[in-house]
Design an enzyme around this catalytic site. Structure first.
Site, PDB file in Angstrom:
ATOM      1  N   ASP A  80     -21.366 -43.279  -8.865  1.00  0.00           N
ATOM      2  CA  ASP A  80     -20.756 -44.731  -7.996  1.00  0.00           C
ATOM      3  C   ASP A  80     -20.927 -44.523  -6.587  1.00  0.00           C
ATOM      4  OD1 ASP A  80     -19.416 -46.836  -7.300  1.00  0.00           O
ATOM      5  OD2 ASP A  80     -17.523 -46.130  -8.351  1.00  0.00           O
ATOM      6  N   SER A 159     -34.598 -54.935   3.201  1.00  0.00           N
ATOM      7  CA  SER A 159     -34.678 -56.559   2.808  1.00  0.00           C
ATOM      8  C   SER A 159     -35.526 -57.230   3.883  1.00  0.00           C
ATOM      9  CB  SER A 159     -33.498 -57.255   2.774  1.00  0.00           C
ATOM     10  OG  SER A 159     -33.761 -58.733   2.582  1.00  0.00           O
ATOM     11  N   TYR A 173     -24.845 -60.538   2.844  1.00  0.00           N
ATOM     12  CA  TYR A 173     -25.794 -59.631   2.245  1.00  0.00           C
ATOM     13  C   TYR A 173     -26.730 -59.218   3.223  1.00  0.00           C
ATOM     14  CZ  TYR A 173     -29.977 -58.276  -0.473  1.00  0.00           C
ATOM     15  OH  TYR A 173     -30.910 -57.464  -1.013  1.00  0.00           O
ATOM     16  N   LYS A 177     -27.629 -55.573   4.905  1.00  0.00           N
ATOM     17  CA  LYS A 177     -29.026 -54.983   4.986  1.00  0.00           C
ATOM     18  C   LYS A 177     -29.551 -54.479   6.405  1.00  0.00           C
ATOM     19  CE  LYS A 177     -30.312 -54.590   0.823  1.00  0.00           C
ATOM     20  NZ  LYS A 177     -30.728 -53.239   0.258  1.00  0.00           N
TER      21      LYS A 177
END
Length: 314
Positions: A80, A159, A173, A177
């Site tokens: 995790d 990304s 997000y 990134k």
């Protein structure tokens, strides 16, 4: 100029030795595809995922059933990225079982979709905890081993949104990134003198073959989100279809996994700094080429050329 092609050059020397690899976020999406590609390439692969006895128990069972059938060394492991004790335990187990670790693949990540204002600061922090701080936890656990052995590879799955087309309503997000990319660039220079390579894999907007949009988080502040829906509701609901329209019908998320496997197999010191896999061609490769060239030129100006690999400085 840095290598920003859609895949690593096939005429680059390759190494054939089995390597020990850990991939985070391997229960689904790019991670699940990547661990299988690496295992088929002959490596010992640890598929890191959280909640292996709960939510991800089916993914664990599938690996345990299929790996022996295909004769590959693919092992699920509890990892995790939001828990340092979990990360430490996973890396310690890998070292205990294999005696070494060669490759880290930072893949774990989570997407959130909605108006930037409607996400609470706590939601931003939670998403950054997975997408950004998770990489730091893994690095702090694993890099001492790689530094001691004087070799290794760190792969960051980024990304194209970091520098390419950047549609609205994905701010948490995209911000995470971008932060991860900046950290990866710094790590590349700080690890090269230890013989550790860095590659940033840059996928475009694959709207099928992953769970990004299906599992995307939503804003907690529903009142503010509703205020945006009055003017942007249709746009938000149709964002994934707008992106899908840019992606050729034959685009396959497996291309990302294959690109990672190819980079892992390359001879140390010859690996590309960036690899773009972007069927939508949002322009990220063009911007990255300029940014990485400027970075390389700056390193030379401050007399630090040894911090550049051959692929990040040509």
């Amino acid at each position: 100029m840095p290598d920003t092609t859609s895949s690593a050059p096939h005429d680059t020397p390759q190494q054939s030795a089995r390597q020990t690899v850990v991939v985070t976020g391997a229960s689904s999406g790019f991670g699940a595809l990547t661990v299988r590609a690496l295992a088929r390439a002959g490596h010992t692969v640890y598929a890191g995922m959280r909640d292996t006895t709960g939510r991800n128990a089916p993914a664990v069972a599938e690996i345990q059933h299929k790996a022996p059938l295909h004769g590959v060394d693919l092992r699920p492991i509890e990892l995790d990225v939001t828990s340092q004790p979990s990360v430490d335990a996973a890396i310690d187990r890998i070292i205990d079982e294999q005696g070494h670790l060669d490759v880290i693949v930072h893949n774990a990540g989570h997407m959130a979709q909605g108006p930037a204002e409607a996400f609470t600061p706590e939601q931003y922090a939670s998403l950054y905890d997975v997408n950004v701080l998770g990489t730091q936890r893994v690095n702090r656990a694993a890099l001492p081993y790689l530094r001691t052995q004087g070799s290794g590879l760190v792969v960051w799955v980024g990304s194209s949104s970091t520098r390419g087309g950047c549609p609205p309503f994905l701010a948490p997000y995209f911000g995470a990134k971008a932060a991860m990319d900046a950290i990866a660039v710094s790590y590349a220079a700080e690890l090269i003198r230890f013989g550790i390579d860095t590659t940033i894999i840059v996928p475009g907007a694959f709207t099928s073959g992953t769970n990004h949009f299906a599992n995307a988080g939503a804003p907690a502040d529903t009142v503010r989100a509703a205020a945006y829906s009055t003017r942007y509701g249709d746009l938000m609901q149709g964002l994934d279809s707008r992106l899908s329209a840019l992606v050729p019908p034959d685009a396959d998320a497996n291309e990302v996994a294959q690109a990672i496997a190819h980079v892992v197999d390359l001879t140390p010191g010859t690996r590309p700094f960036r690899v773009h896999i972007d069927p939508s061609q949002d322009g990220s490769d063009v911007v990255s080429a300029v940014a990485d060239r400027i970075r390389a030129d700056f390193y030379r100006r401050i007399d630090l050329p040894d911090l550049l690999t051959t692929t990040s400085s040509r």
